[in-house]
Write a protein that holds these residues in place. Structure first.
Motif, PDB file in Angstrom:
ATOM      1  N   HIS A   6     107.399  32.569  -6.535  1.00  0.00           N
ATOM      2  CA  HIS A   6     107.182  33.944  -6.076  1.00  0.00           C
ATOM      3  C   HIS A   6     107.240  34.037  -4.557  1.00  0.00           C
ATOM      4  CE1 HIS A   6     106.530  35.696  -9.934  1.00  0.00           C
ATOM      5  NE2 HIS A   6     105.458  34.983 -10.206  1.00  0.00           N
ATOM      6  N   HIS A  31     108.600  40.227  -8.263  1.00  0.00           N
ATOM      7  CA  HIS A  31     107.559  39.424  -8.912  1.00  0.00           C
ATOM      8  C   HIS A  31     107.533  39.743 -10.412  1.00  0.00           C
ATOM      9  CE1 HIS A  31     103.549  37.347  -9.059  1.00  0.00           C
ATOM     10  NE2 HIS A  31     103.609  37.952 -10.230  1.00  0.00           N
ATOM     11  N   ASP A  35     108.740  37.206 -13.441  1.00  0.00           N
ATOM     12  CA  ASP A  35     107.728  36.816 -14.431  1.00  0.00           C
ATOM     13  C   ASP A  35     108.242  36.983 -15.855  1.00  0.00           C
ATOM     14  OD1 ASP A  35     105.613  35.795 -13.036  1.00  0.00           O
ATOM     15  OD2 ASP A  35     104.386  37.607 -13.094  1.00  0.00           O
ATOM     16  N   ASP A  88      99.687  38.086  -8.290  1.00  0.00           N
ATOM     17  CA  ASP A  88      98.923  37.133  -9.108  1.00  0.00           C
ATOM     18  C   ASP A  88      97.486  36.987  -8.608  1.00  0.00           C
ATOM     19  OD1 ASP A  88     100.904  36.616 -10.909  1.00  0.00           O
ATOM     20  OD2 ASP A  88     101.608  34.803  -9.924  1.00  0.00           O
ATOM     21  N   HIS A 106     100.557  42.494 -17.255  1.00  0.00           N
ATOM     22  CA  HIS A 106     101.153  41.444 -16.423  1.00  0.00           C
ATOM     23  C   HIS A 106     101.094  40.094 -17.125  1.00  0.00           C
ATOM     24  CE1 HIS A 106     100.501  38.201 -13.386  1.00  0.00           C
ATOM     25  NE2 HIS A 106     101.660  38.633 -12.992  1.00  0.00           N
ATOM     26  N   GLN A 110     104.588  37.937 -20.137  1.00  0.00           N
ATOM     27  CA  GLN A 110     105.231  36.725 -19.625  1.00  0.00           C
ATOM     28  C   GLN A 110     105.557  35.761 -20.763  1.00  0.00           C
ATOM     29  OE1 GLN A 110     103.859  34.895 -16.022  1.00  0.00           O
ATOM     30  NE2 GLN A 110     102.459  36.586 -15.645  1.00  0.00           N
TER      31      GLN A 110
END
Ligand SMILES: [Zn+2]
Length: 138
Positions: A6, A31, A35, A88, A106, A110
């Motif tokens: 990242h 980002h 991800d 994060d 989030h 992933q």
């Protein structure tokens, strides 16, 4: 993805976008996009702890490196690098935010893979971007 990935992608965004505010926003978008790429994440908590410690140490060293070296577009590069880490840091690192709708989104979106070779996904970003930034300042 790893924090190292990242940071380098965010720094790369800052390199391309010469406006720190825009680099910040672009880096956050990148980002979330990166991800979504299937990537390695260990099963055991002990391995996760080791990986997070090593990974975040490297990510912070990269930011220090970019700050110290005569990086072109330094303000945008640092803005991009920090923005990518902030996602994060806030959504995973702050328990109150981790349990919010966006925090859970989030995490749950992933595609984590436990096969070690999925670390290659991160290395595809880390190796060329590291070489690029090293070549730029040497
Ligand atoms: Zn993330």
């Amino acid at each position: 993805m790893l924090a190292t990935t990242h940071v380098l992608v965010g720094a790369g965004a800052g390199e391309v976008v010469h406006n720190p505010s825009l680099a910040f926003v672009v880096s956050i978008i990148l980002h979330f996009l990166t991800d979504k790429i299937p990537h390695y994440w260990p099963k055991s908590q002990k391995q996760k702890n080791i990986l997070v410690f090593v990974d975040w140490s490297i990510a912070l060293l990269i930011i220090i490196f970019l700050l110290i070296m005569p990086t072109p577009n330094k303000t945008s590069v640092i803005a991009g690098a920090i923005a990518s880490l902030l996602v994060d840091l806030l959504l995973v690192g702050v328990p109150a935010l981790h349990k919010t709708k966006i925090g859970l989104w989030h995490t749950n979106r992933q595609p984590h893979r436990t096969e070690f070779y999925f670390l290659l996904t991160d290395l595809v970003f880390i190796i060329p971007l590291s070489v690029y930034f090293l070549a730029e300042v040497i």
